[in-house]
Structures are given as C-alpha cells and as structure tokens.
Motif scaffolding. Structure first.
Motif, short mmCIF file in Angstrom:
data_model
loop_
_atom_site.label_atom_id
_atom_site.label_comp_id
_atom_site.label_asym_id
_atom_site.label_seq_id
_atom_site.Cartn_x
_atom_site.Cartn_y
_atom_site.Cartn_z
N LYS A 1 0.82 -1.21 0.00
CA LYS A 1 0.00 0.00 0.00
C LYS A 1 0.86 1.26 0.00
N ASN A 2 0.45 2.21 -0.82
CA ASN A 2 1.00 3.55 -0.77
C ASN A 2 -0.10 4.45 -0.22
N TYR A 3 -0.03 4.74 1.06
CA TYR A 3 -1.08 5.52 1.71
C TYR A 3 -0.93 7.02 1.36
N TYR A 4 -2.03 7.58 0.88
CA TYR A 4 -2.10 9.02 0.66
C TYR A 4 -2.87 9.71 1.79
N PHE A 5 -3.74 8.94 2.42
CA PHE A 5 -4.55 9.51 3.50
C PHE A 5 -4.94 8.39 4.45
N ARG A 6 -4.71 8.62 5.75
CA ARG A 6 -5.11 7.67 6.80
C ARG A 6 -5.64 8.47 7.97
N PHE A 7 -6.89 8.22 8.30
CA PHE A 7 -7.53 8.95 9.39
C PHE A 7 -8.20 7.95 10.32
N ALA A 8 -7.73 7.88 11.55
CA ALA A 8 -8.32 7.02 12.57
C ALA A 8 -9.46 7.80 13.23
N LEU A 9 -10.64 7.21 13.24
CA LEU A 9 -11.87 7.90 13.63
C LEU A 9 -12.51 7.23 14.83
N TRP A 10 -12.98 8.04 15.78
CA TRP A 10 -13.78 7.54 16.90
C TRP A 10 -14.67 8.66 17.42
#
Length: 385
Positions: free
Chosen positions: A325-334
């Motif tokens: 994977k080439n991550y461009y956006f990672r957002f951990a949500l809670w």
C-alpha cells in the motif's frame, strides 16, 4: 432480499461484518440538488507547507464550547502518523502533509447527542446540515507531489482480523453480491487473514472502492483558487454523484491525479447509517440503534486512501497487504463518547500522551453496552432461526 438481510443482522454478533454494512451504505445515493457557480473562495494552497485559513471561516461562530471535548460530544480522530487530535466541527480545516501529498481535512457533523441543538441548527456548520438527512460530512483537499501511479482506492479499514460465524459469512456473501451488481468488479472486500491459521504477512479487513465512492468533487487548475473547505457555499461547487451517477463515475474514472491542480472531495454517503458521534448504526434494523462496536470490534475505524504496488506479488495473490500500500490519507476515527482504550490512544497520539484525561467511555465500558444490545436482540434472533 431486504427481509433476509434484516433477519441475518438480528442474529449477527461478529464485528468484522460491520465493514460490509459500511460498504453497502457507500452505494447510497444522496438527494439531488442544483449546483451553482464558484463565487471566488479564498486561497487555500501556496508555497508554504501550511497556509492559514481565511478569517472568513470563523466569522459565523466563535463559540469555544464547540471545540471543548469535555463539554460536547464530537467526532474525534487523528491522522496517521499523528499531527495531534482532530475534533469535528472545527471552524476551519486541519492541514496535513506526507511524502506523497499535502492537503486539508474538515470533519463536520450534527450534534446528534443534543436533540434540541440539532433541531435548532444553532451550531458550527448548522446552516449546512439543517434540513439535510446526512449526519456528518468529511471534506478533503489534496495537492499531489508526484503523479499517482495506479488506481486510487478509497474506503474503510479495520486494525485487526475478527473471526466470522456462518451467519456473518452468509450475510457478507449476499451484501457483496448485491454491491457488485451496482458497482461492478472494481469493489474489493476482504475479511483479512487470520493470524492464528495463516503465515505472515497478513491482510487487514478492508472494504475498498474507486474514487466515485465520494459524493462530490472539484478539480481546480493550478494557479486558480480552490474552495475553502469551511465555505458555507461549498455544497454548490463541483460535481455531485447524486445528480448523474453514471456521469460522475465516468468523470472520476478518467481523473488523473497529478502535481499542479488541487483536488477537492466531499464524502457523506454512509452518514445516514452510521452516527459517528453516538457510535451507532441506524436504519439497518427498523427502530433499532446498534452499537457500532458490535461490527468494528473497537474504535477506531480507519478512513483510508491508497494505491497498490503489486510488483513482485506471487501470481494469484491480490491481497491488500500493508507492504503493497501507498497511503495518501489515513484517518483514525472515533467518538469522544466512545473512545479507544488508553493504550490505543497512546499509540495513536504519542505526542499528546494519548489524551487519556478526555471524558468518554473506554472500549471496556462499551463492551458492557454491547452486551446489553446483544441480549436485547437475542430473543428476536431465536424467533427468526
């Protein structure tokens, strides 16, 4: 088929099926609305890493209570790697930058834990949400540092593998089959690899779709001013999936992500079904609100965008492994009310000590809430099987 799905859901306990429910909701189409012309929004990108927001973004409210997680319940999250805590309904967008791109993120939501306030529309971005069915909306803006190679995928990712029982497997098969009739073969779903029975490396549970899973997009040519994500007229810009689904998919399929232009996206399609503030699924079972931890296991849930590098992959191995994977956006949500465990918060927010003092139920407390929901549905499940 809807009745069958409903009966399956009543008996369902395994968390990983939630990723499929979320994927099903991605196919939901918003209510159409007319688009208007751009009206000269303020500049957002420039030569520096972080361009300040226009003061116009805060003109409609200076209520600090909206940003106080101890007094209100908000969407919470963090980019990965973390640049600090992100709180929903900020008066301006949060900047981010990584080796592949830079941009802005603005999470917005209705105050679903305060019915009076939600009905009044008197809250940050209330003018946008008032009269609309969506419970939340995420706005994203990107400038890419190099041309994107391969297909950009957008969707939901879980941290860990969760075993599935036969009921869950049947429901997943029905749901994925129905989705493929709508979106074609571009949809990718995996329950992930069981670490207990398969050698590393392991695939995480994922539900990924093409870029047309977004509900709105706009491309601003280099040298022109992209919209401010907090602009009250934002919903009038660009192209909406609800207006012409086929044309939207074709346009997004032909989209080239290259350095120079600014790419702006809006996403709210699943919000009718997932109340991120209350951390509940809605409208899946009539008149029932379901603890989302039943389906995701525990917060956070990750919203991600990535491409895949399949060079060197064995023939027939199409898994979305982390190394590919080439991550461009990672957002951990809670939710600030149902936050991750203290240990997980320390992992997600290392520079802030995990913000463990913030009020809210830990995952351990939420397990008790989840058990109550399971017992509540148990009799219904027995009647249906």
């Amino acid at each position: 088929m809807a009745d069958a799905l409903q009966r399956e859901l009543l008996a369902l306990v395994p968390p990983a099926v939630g990723i499929v429910v979320t994927g099903l909701a991605l196919a939901w189409i918003a209510v159409p609305r007319k688009l208007g012309p751009r009206n000269g929004p303020d500049p957002r990108f420039g030569p520096s890493k972080c361009v300040p927001q226009s003061p116009r973004s805060t003109s409609h409210s200076d209520d600090e209570e909206e940003l106080d997680p101890g007094r209100l319940t908000n969407i919470h999250g963090t980019l990965i790697p973390s640049e600090g805590l992100i709180i929903g309904n900020s008066p301006k967008a949060y900047p981010f930058e990584n080796e592949l791109c830079k941009g802005y993120l603005l999470p917005m939501h209705k105050p679903t834990k305060n019915a009076d306030r939600m009905a009044s529309g008197q809250y940050l971005h209330g003018g946008h949400f008032h009269g609309r069915k969506r419970l939340w909306e995420f706005r994203l803006q990107f400038q890419f540092k190099r041309a994107v190679q391969g297909n950009m995928l957008f969707g939901v990712e879980l941290d860990d593998y969760v075993p599935l029982n036969p009921t869950a497997k049947r429901l997943m098969g029905m749901t994925v089959s129905a989705l493929r009739q709508v979106v074609g073969s571009d949809l990718y779903h995996s329950v992930g690899d069981d670490p207990a029975s398969s050698p590393a490396p392991h695939e995480k549970p994922v539900f990924m779709m093409p870029l047309w899973a977004f509900d709105q997009f706009l491309v601003t040519p280099e040298g022109e001013e992209p919209p401010d994500l907090a602009d009250p007229d934002f919903s009038r810009y660009g192209m909406l999936r609800a207006d012409d689904r086929r044309a939207f998919a074709q346009e997004m399929g032909a989209l080239k992500l290259v350095p120079g232009p600014t790419y702006t996206f809006g996403f709210w399609g699943i919000s009718q079904f997932l109340d991120c503030v209350s951390w509940e699924l809605t409208k899946i079972i009539p008149f029932k609100h379901i603890d989302f931890n039943l389906f995701c296991g525990a917060p956070p849930v990750h919203l991600v965008m990535y491409t895949l590098d399949m060079n060197g992959a064995p023939e027939g191995d199409n898994r979305h492994l982390e190394a590919r994977k080439n991550y461009y956006f990672r957002f951990a949500l809670w939710s600030s009310l149902y936050k991750p465990s203290k240990a997980k918060l320390r992992e997600l927010l290392p520079t802030t000590g995990g913000l463990g003092s913030l009020r809210g139920r830990s995952n351990a407390e939420s397990v008790g809430r989840r058990g109550l929901v399971e017992r509540m549905f148990a009799c219904c499940a027995c009647k249906n099987f």
